[in-house]
Design a protein around this motif. Structure first.
Motif, PDB file in Angstrom:
ATOM      1  N   SER A 140       0.849  -1.191   0.000  1.00 33.40           N
ATOM      2  CA  SER A 140       0.000   0.000   0.000  1.00 33.40           C
ATOM      3  C   SER A 140       0.883   1.240   0.000  1.00 33.40           C
ATOM      4  O   SER A 140       2.039   1.196   0.471  1.00 33.40           O
ATOM      5  CB  SER A 140      -0.893   0.018   1.250  1.00 33.40           C
ATOM      6  OG  SER A 140      -1.512   1.271   1.429  1.00 33.40           O
ATOM      7  N   ASP A 185      -5.067   4.987  -2.451  1.00 33.10           N
ATOM      8  CA  ASP A 185      -6.477   4.745  -2.156  1.00 33.10           C
ATOM      9  C   ASP A 185      -7.156   4.253  -3.424  1.00 33.10           C
ATOM     10  O   ASP A 185      -6.981   4.828  -4.505  1.00 33.10           O
ATOM     11  CB  ASP A 185      -7.160   6.041  -1.690  1.00 33.10           C
ATOM     12  CG  ASP A 185      -7.034   6.257  -0.187  1.00 33.10           C
ATOM     13  OD1 ASP A 185      -6.679   5.307   0.525  1.00 33.10           O
ATOM     14  OD2 ASP A 185      -7.302   7.396   0.263  1.00 33.10           O
ATOM     15  N   THR A 186      -7.930   3.184  -3.285  1.00 32.99           N
ATOM     16  CA  THR A 186      -8.564   2.559  -4.439  1.00 32.99           C
ATOM     17  C   THR A 186     -10.042   2.353  -4.154  1.00 32.99           C
ATOM     18  O   THR A 186     -10.426   1.969  -3.048  1.00 32.99           O
ATOM     19  CB  THR A 186      -7.898   1.196  -4.747  1.00 32.99           C
ATOM     20  OG1 THR A 186      -6.490   1.389  -4.906  1.00 32.99           O
ATOM     21  CG2 THR A 186      -8.455   0.592  -6.023  1.00 32.99           C
ATOM     22  N   GLN A 190     -13.793  -2.282   0.474  1.00 35.77           N
ATOM     23  CA  GLN A 190     -13.051  -2.033   1.711  1.00 35.77           C
ATOM     24  C   GLN A 190     -12.807  -0.541   1.919  1.00 35.77           C
ATOM     25  O   GLN A 190     -12.885  -0.036   3.045  1.00 35.77           O
ATOM     26  CB  GLN A 190     -11.713  -2.773   1.698  1.00 35.77           C
ATOM     27  CG  GLN A 190     -10.876  -2.518   2.942  1.00 35.77           C
ATOM     28  CD  GLN A 190      -9.737  -3.498   3.090  1.00 35.77           C
ATOM     29  OE1 GLN A 190      -9.855  -4.489   3.806  1.00 35.77           O
ATOM     30  NE2 GLN A 190      -8.651  -3.237   2.406  1.00 35.77           N
ATOM     31  N   TYR A 191     -12.526   0.164   0.838  1.00 33.77           N
ATOM     32  CA  TYR A 191     -12.337   1.610   0.923  1.00 33.77           C
ATOM     33  C   TYR A 191     -13.612   2.288   1.426  1.00 33.77           C
ATOM     34  O   TYR A 191     -13.560   3.203   2.259  1.00 33.77           O
ATOM     35  CB  TYR A 191     -11.947   2.151  -0.448  1.00 33.77           C
ATOM     36  CG  TYR A 191     -11.789   3.653  -0.525  1.00 33.77           C
ATOM     37  CD1 TYR A 191     -10.701   4.297   0.064  1.00 33.77           C
ATOM     38  CD2 TYR A 191     -12.709   4.429  -1.222  1.00 33.77           C
ATOM     39  CE1 TYR A 191     -10.547   5.666  -0.029  1.00 33.77           C
ATOM     40  CE2 TYR A 191     -12.567   5.798  -1.318  1.00 33.77           C
ATOM     41  CZ  TYR A 191     -11.477   6.419  -0.725  1.00 33.77           C
ATOM     42  OH  TYR A 191     -11.340   7.785  -0.818  1.00 33.77           O
ATOM     43  N   SER A 192     -14.743   1.835   0.947  1.00 37.20           N
ATOM     44  CA  SER A 192     -16.021   2.400   1.389  1.00 37.20           C
ATOM     45  C   SER A 192     -16.255   2.153   2.879  1.00 37.20           C
ATOM     46  O   SER A 192     -16.795   3.008   3.581  1.00 37.20           O
ATOM     47  CB  SER A 192     -17.173   1.794   0.581  1.00 37.20           C
ATOM     48  OG  SER A 192     -17.043   2.108  -0.794  1.00 37.20           O
ATOM     49  N   GLU A 194     -13.830   1.731   5.066  1.00 38.53           N
ATOM     50  CA  GLU A 194     -12.765   2.418   5.797  1.00 38.53           C
ATOM     51  C   GLU A 194     -13.065   3.888   6.027  1.00 38.53           C
ATOM     52  O   GLU A 194     -12.758   4.438   7.100  1.00 38.53           O
ATOM     53  CB  GLU A 194     -11.448   2.274   5.025  1.00 38.53           C
ATOM     54  CG  GLU A 194     -10.294   3.097   5.565  1.00 38.53           C
ATOM     55  CD  GLU A 194      -9.171   3.207   4.551  1.00 38.53           C
ATOM     56  OE1 GLU A 194      -8.304   4.081   4.754  1.00 38.53           O
ATOM     57  OE2 GLU A 194      -9.154   2.456   3.558  1.00 38.53           O
ATOM     58  N   LEU A 195     -13.629   4.552   5.044  1.00 38.45           N
ATOM     59  CA  LEU A 195     -13.771   6.007   5.089  1.00 38.45           C
ATOM     60  C   LEU A 195     -14.482   6.524   6.337  1.00 38.45           C
ATOM     61  O   LEU A 195     -14.038   7.504   6.940  1.00 38.45           O
ATOM     62  CB  LEU A 195     -14.479   6.519   3.834  1.00 38.45           C
ATOM     63  CG  LEU A 195     -13.605   6.693   2.600  1.00 38.45           C
ATOM     64  CD1 LEU A 195     -14.423   7.238   1.441  1.00 38.45           C
ATOM     65  CD2 LEU A 195     -12.414   7.594   2.875  1.00 38.45           C
ATOM     66  N   ARG A 198     -11.995   6.643   9.153  1.00 38.05           N
ATOM     67  CA  ARG A 198     -10.739   7.353   8.941  1.00 38.05           C
ATOM     68  C   ARG A 198     -10.670   8.610   9.810  1.00 38.05           C
ATOM     69  O   ARG A 198     -11.549   9.476   9.727  1.00 38.05           O
ATOM     70  CB  ARG A 198     -10.569   7.729   7.477  1.00 38.05           C
ATOM     71  CG  ARG A 198      -9.309   8.521   7.180  1.00 38.05           C
ATOM     72  CD  ARG A 198      -9.125   8.769   5.693  1.00 38.05           C
ATOM     73  NE  ARG A 198      -8.795   7.532   4.994  1.00 38.05           N
ATOM     74  CZ  ARG A 198      -8.563   7.474   3.675  1.00 38.05           C
ATOM     75  NH1 ARG A 198      -8.668   8.574   2.940  1.00 38.05           N
ATOM     76  NH2 ARG A 198      -8.245   6.323   3.117  1.00 38.05           N
ATOM     77  N   PRO A 211      -8.775   8.926  -5.399  1.00 43.25           N
ATOM     78  CA  PRO A 211      -8.613   7.468  -5.455  1.00 43.25           C
ATOM     79  C   PRO A 211      -8.595   6.947  -6.886  1.00 43.25           C
ATOM     80  O   PRO A 211      -9.224   7.512  -7.784  1.00 43.25           O
ATOM     81  CB  PRO A 211      -9.839   6.951  -4.691  1.00 43.25           C
ATOM     82  CG  PRO A 211     -10.309   8.098  -3.875  1.00 43.25           C
ATOM     83  CD  PRO A 211      -9.987   9.326  -4.666  1.00 43.25           C
TER      84      PRO A 211
END
Length: 284
Positions: A140, A185-186, A190-192, A194-195, A198, A211
């Motif tokens: 990452s 950031d992609t 998982q990103y959704s 995580e936000l 954060r 992203p």
């Protein structure tokens, strides 16, 4: 060619698997949730050039060495020896260190670092015996610089860089190529997730960069594997950190500390998050 992808039920792993399947390669998807794996298998099979009979799935927790070894043996028995391994399984749950439960910290280390080592171990001996094979570890951009609220994630992903470098030194004479990449950031499920977790402070370093799509990241990874590259960066900022980090990071971390103190003073009558969202949240 047989390609094994961990974390293959979603995100970058799924996008990579789709690219290989479209070429007609045999693809094995490994992940924890069987339902998502089956959904991914059907989705990939619908892609032009893909064949459902050349896509298989295995439900496994990569943190378990025994589960991984058994799953890989099953996959190789069905589709032949692994030619390409993409270790994409990973999790992130950001939180300030003092508020992060030990179990949450440990799980990120177990999945991101130990899980990668487990799956590499499962294919590595066979690749050395055959004197050929490719291993791609998905690290990452967070491995390149410490980020507020990401102690466990940064630690696990940074450790992968050392692992890949050391293993590459061992593997080179046997014809096995070890690669590592550092995605930004992609846009993934998982990103959704995580936000919302954060920390606002992390936005000072992370929120200003747009992203990437999972498809764009996957395309760069597969292309780099085809060309035999061993270290892959994404975008100007992460490339600069990757190659000139010792020169850049002291200035960047000084700027971060200075800006954080300034925002904290502005936010004495409100939370830091409220102040950040009012003027420094670049996701909007």
């Amino acid at each position: 060619m047989h390609v094994i992808v961990t974390g293959g039920s979603s995100g970058i792993g799924l996008a990579i698997a789709r690219l290989y399947a479209a070429r007609g390669d045999r693809v094995s998807l490994l992940a924890r949730h069987f339902g998502r794996l089956e959904q991914a298998r059907i989705e990939i099979a619908a892609s032009p050039g893909a064949d459902l009979s050349r896509i298989q799935v295995a439900c496994v927790d990569v943190a378990s060495a025994n589960q991984v070894l058994e799953a890989v043996e099953t996959c190789e028995h069905a589709f032949g020896a692994c030619d390409v391994l993409v270790a994409s399984a990973g999790i992130v749950e950001p939180s300030a260190f003092e508020r992060m439960p030990a179990a949450v910290f440990d799980e990120q280390i177990a999945t991101n670092l130990i899980g990668t080592a487990n799956v590499v171990r499962a294919v590595y001996k066979g690749m050395k015996t055959r004197r050929g094979g490719k291993i791609m570890m998905i690290s990452s951009g967070a491995a390149l610089i410490g980020i507020y609220g990401y102690t466990a994630y940064c630690a696990s992903k940074s450790a992968l860089a050392g692992f890949a470098e050391a293993l590459g030194a061992e593997a080179g004479i046997s014809g096995v190529r070890v690669s590592i990449c550092f995605p930004p950031d992609t846009l993934t499920p998982q990103y959704s997730r995580e936000l919302p977790m954060r920390p606002a402070e992390a936005e000072l370093l992370m929120g200003a960069v747009k992203p990437w799509s999972a498809e764009a990241v996957a395309a760069k990874i597969v292309h780099s594997l085809d060309r035999g590259r061993t270290r892959i960066h994404f975008g100007l900022s992460l490339t600069a950190l990757g190659y000139f980090g010792p020169l850049i990071k002291p200035l960047l971390m000084w700027w971060f500390s200075h800006r954080l103190r300034k925002i904290s003073r502005q936010g004495r009558d409100g939370s830091l998050s409220e102040v950040m969202n009012g003027g420094f949240d670049h996701r909007r």
